[in-house]
Scaffold this active site. Structure first.
Site, short mmCIF file in Angstrom:
data_model
loop_
_atom_site.label_atom_id
_atom_site.label_comp_id
_atom_site.label_asym_id
_atom_site.label_seq_id
_atom_site.Cartn_x
_atom_site.Cartn_y
_atom_site.Cartn_z
N ASP A 47 -5.16 1.89 -9.79
CA ASP A 47 -4.07 1.41 -8.94
C ASP A 47 -4.59 0.77 -7.65
O ASP A 47 -4.21 -0.34 -7.28
CB ASP A 47 -3.24 2.64 -8.51
CG ASP A 47 -1.82 2.61 -9.02
OD1 ASP A 47 -1.32 1.52 -9.31
OD2 ASP A 47 -1.23 3.70 -9.10
N GLU A 70 2.90 -1.67 -4.00
CA GLU A 70 3.34 -0.28 -4.16
C GLU A 70 2.48 0.70 -3.35
O GLU A 70 2.99 1.68 -2.83
CB GLU A 70 3.31 0.12 -5.64
CG GLU A 70 3.74 1.55 -5.83
CD GLU A 70 3.99 1.95 -7.28
OE1 GLU A 70 3.51 1.25 -8.18
OE2 GLU A 70 4.68 2.96 -7.48
N ASP A 123 3.12 -4.59 -8.42
CA ASP A 123 2.90 -3.25 -8.94
C ASP A 123 1.50 -3.29 -9.55
O ASP A 123 1.29 -3.90 -10.61
CB ASP A 123 3.95 -2.86 -9.99
CG ASP A 123 3.92 -1.36 -10.25
OD1 ASP A 123 2.88 -0.75 -9.97
OD2 ASP A 123 4.93 -0.82 -10.74
N ILE A 125 -0.38 -1.12 -10.98
CA ILE A 125 -0.28 -0.62 -12.36
C ILE A 125 1.14 -0.12 -12.55
O ILE A 125 1.54 0.90 -11.97
CB ILE A 125 -1.24 0.53 -12.66
CG1 ILE A 125 -2.67 0.02 -12.60
CG2 ILE A 125 -0.96 1.09 -14.07
CD1 ILE A 125 -3.68 0.97 -13.16
N ASP A 126 1.89 -0.84 -13.33
CA ASP A 126 3.23 -0.39 -13.69
C ASP A 126 3.09 0.39 -14.99
O ASP A 126 2.44 -0.08 -15.92
CB ASP A 126 4.13 -1.62 -13.88
CG ASP A 126 5.54 -1.22 -14.25
OD1 ASP A 126 5.97 -0.12 -13.89
OD2 ASP A 126 6.21 -2.04 -14.91
N THR A 128 2.15 3.98 -14.93
CA THR A 128 0.94 4.80 -14.71
C THR A 128 0.83 5.90 -15.77
O THR A 128 -0.28 6.24 -16.20
CB THR A 128 0.95 5.44 -13.31
OG1 THR A 128 2.19 6.10 -13.10
CG2 THR A 128 0.77 4.40 -12.24
N HIS A 217 12.70 8.96 -16.51
CA HIS A 217 12.99 7.65 -15.89
C HIS A 217 14.29 7.03 -16.40
O HIS A 217 14.58 5.89 -16.07
CB HIS A 217 11.83 6.67 -16.16
CG HIS A 217 10.57 7.07 -15.47
ND1 HIS A 217 9.39 6.39 -15.61
CD2 HIS A 217 10.31 8.10 -14.61
CE1 HIS A 217 8.45 6.98 -14.89
NE2 HIS A 217 8.98 8.01 -14.29
N SER A 241 6.47 0.81 -18.81
CA SER A 241 6.22 -0.38 -18.00
C SER A 241 7.14 -1.55 -18.33
O SER A 241 7.96 -1.50 -19.24
CB SER A 241 4.76 -0.83 -18.09
OG SER A 241 4.56 -1.68 -19.21
N LYS A 244 8.37 -3.76 -21.60
CA LYS A 244 9.69 -3.80 -22.27
C LYS A 244 10.38 -5.15 -22.07
O LYS A 244 11.03 -5.67 -22.97
CB LYS A 244 10.60 -2.69 -21.70
CG LYS A 244 10.18 -1.28 -22.11
CD LYS A 244 11.19 -0.25 -21.65
CE LYS A 244 11.04 0.20 -20.23
NZ LYS A 244 9.77 0.87 -19.90
N ARG A 258 17.90 0.89 -18.11
CA ARG A 258 17.38 1.88 -17.16
C ARG A 258 18.60 2.61 -16.60
O ARG A 258 19.22 2.14 -15.65
CB ARG A 258 16.59 1.23 -16.03
CG ARG A 258 15.30 0.60 -16.47
CD ARG A 258 14.50 0.09 -15.30
NE ARG A 258 13.81 1.16 -14.60
CZ ARG A 258 12.67 1.70 -15.02
NH1 ARG A 258 12.09 1.27 -16.11
NH2 ARG A 258 12.12 2.67 -14.33
N ASP A 273 8.97 -3.09 -9.60
CA ASP A 273 9.18 -2.61 -10.98
C ASP A 273 10.10 -3.53 -11.77
O ASP A 273 10.25 -3.34 -12.99
CB ASP A 273 9.79 -1.20 -10.97
CG ASP A 273 8.74 -0.12 -10.76
OD1 ASP A 273 7.59 -0.34 -11.13
OD2 ASP A 273 9.11 0.94 -10.21
P1 AMP Z 1 8.87 2.94 -17.07
O1 AMP Z 1 7.47 2.87 -17.52
O2 AMP Z 1 9.75 1.87 -17.56
O3 AMP Z 1 9.44 4.30 -17.25
O4 AMP Z 1 8.86 2.62 -15.52
C1 AMP Z 1 7.88 3.11 -14.69
C2 AMP Z 1 8.42 3.05 -13.31
O5 AMP Z 1 9.53 3.94 -13.19
C3 AMP Z 1 7.43 3.53 -12.28
O6 AMP Z 1 6.75 2.43 -11.74
C4 AMP Z 1 8.27 4.21 -11.23
O7 AMP Z 1 8.32 3.42 -10.07
C5 AMP Z 1 9.66 4.25 -11.84
N1 AMP Z 1 10.32 5.55 -11.68
C6 AMP Z 1 9.83 6.67 -11.12
N2 AMP Z 1 10.78 7.64 -11.09
C7 AMP Z 1 11.89 7.13 -11.62
C8 AMP Z 1 13.21 7.64 -11.86
N3 AMP Z 1 13.55 8.87 -11.54
N4 AMP Z 1 14.12 6.80 -12.44
C9 AMP Z 1 13.77 5.55 -12.79
N5 AMP Z 1 12.54 5.02 -12.58
C10 AMP Z 1 11.60 5.80 -12.01
MG MG Z 2 5.89 0.66 -11.58
#
Ligand code: AMP
Ligand code: MG
Length: 330
Positions: A47, A70, A123, A125-126, A128, A217, A241, A244, A258, A273
């Site tokens: 990161d 970030e 970001d 690393i999106d 993580t 998430h 990430s 998608k 989301r 993001d």
């Molecule tokens: P994904 O891989 O699509 O689940 O997205 C990852 C991103 O979700 C990360 O970069 C975080 O910034 C974000 N994230 C963290 N916590 C949450 C949450 N509670 N609801 C939605 N997104 C989140």
């Molecule tokens: Mg991210």
């Protein structure tokens, strides 16, 4: 043909690509079977190294452009993290020979700028969690002008052809510039871009849903209800990430949700993001709004303060998806 007709698009591609190749090396070397479950050091190192590199490249190319990234270096300066800073410096030096530890922390902190009329958002690393599992992640980089995303790049080392999950393949570089379409090329190969188009699926029951791998998430039970209310047949595809968004843009998925997790009802989406992914989806012919059907509003700082969740679709299915979201109270 993707027109690489601005210095900004050429720079965005170069920076995201270099960062992704660096973090891909870090994943290959550090994310091994021997890392223990709680050990987050590979992602910490990747990161920070990614943000330091992109930030340095930005300052060298567009010295007056701010970066909203970030990460910031505060955590790195704790005594416990001295070793991490050394390792980050070593990795960045593999690309920028003379970088020293002070450069690294300064470059990372260049990403603390407030949003303005013209800024880049990163970001480093999106995804993580995907990175640590050895699966999907992306370097996500975007240029925002007057609150509107103008350029978006996703560099996805474990995604092939912009839509196939493949660990250790050539990876994908997905690029969109406003008004010029969305395009994908191999991350490691020659930069031969092919244009991406969303799917033509119009029957909501045929929709292929995309959702976060991490259940925290999104809201899995609400997503199930949405699927039932639409009569969807296929199971949602789970992956980490903004990869998608690329799958959606390439027509290999039809709707990305989301939803708001019950565990974090006040969570606000971070701009880095969604910025790159959203323009890629739109430029492929898709539609992106929040769960209330409102456009994403990038003018309120580091989060999408005025938006609630995200819905991205191929466009054809957007109204049906919004209706289903309303019908289940999501
Ligand atoms: P994904 O891989 O699509 O689940 O997205 C990852 C991103 O979700 C990360 O970069 C975080 O910034 C974000 N994230 C963290 N916590 C949450 C949450 N509670 N609801 C939605 N997104 C989140
Ligand atoms: Mg991210």
């Amino acid at each position: 043909m993707l027109e690489l007709n601005t210095a900004e698009i050429r720079f965005a591609i170069k920076a995201a690509r270099q960062a992704a190749l660096l973090v891909r090396d870090i994943q290959a070397e550090m994310v091994t079977d021997s890392i223990t479950k709680g050990d987050k050091s590979p992602v910490t190192i990747a990161d920070f190294a990614s943000q330091a590199l992109v930030s340095h490249l930005l300052q060298s190319t567009f010295p007056s452009d701010p970066l909203v990234g970030e990460e910031d270096s505060a955590a790195l300066l704790a005594p416990d993290n001295r070793e991490s800073l050394k390792t980050i410096t070593k990795y960045v030096q593999s690309r920028i020979m003379n970088a020293n530890q002070q450069d690294i922390t300064e470059w990372i902190d260049y990403g603390k700028a407030p949003v303005s009329d013209r800024f880049w958002t990163l970001d480093p690393i999106d995804g993580t969690k995907g990175f640590l599992r050895g699966e999907q992640y992306a370097v996500a980089f975007a240029l925002i002008l007057q609150g509107r995303v103008e350029i978006g790049v996703l560099a996805c080392p474990n995604l092939t052809d912009g839509n196939i999950q493949q660990i250790g393949g050539p990876g994908s570089l997905i690029v969109a510039q406003r008004g010029q379409g969305a395009w994908a090329a191999e991350l490691t190969g020659s930069m031969q871009f092919t244009q991406l188009h969303v799917s033509g699926v119009t029957d909501p029951r045929q929709a292929r849903f995309l959702r976060s791998f991490e259940t925290a998430h999104t809201n899995v039970s609400q997503l199930d209800l949405i699927g039932q209310s639409i009569g969807v047949i296929a199971e949602p595809v789970r992956l980490d990430s903004q990869a998608k968004y690329s799958i959606l843009a390439a027509g290999a998925g039809d709707a990305l949700f989301r939803l708001i997790s019950a565990k974090s009802p006040d969570y606000k989406e971070k701009i880095w993001d969604q910025a790159a992914g959203s323009i890629i989806c739109e430029e492929a012919g898709g539609q992106v709004t929040d769960l209330d059907g409102k456009p994403l509003d990038f003018t309120h700082g580091r989060t999408l303060l005025k938006n609630r969740g995200i819905l991205a679709t191929n466009g054809h299915l957007h109204e049906a998806a919004l209706q289903a979201i309303r019908s289940v109270g999501a």
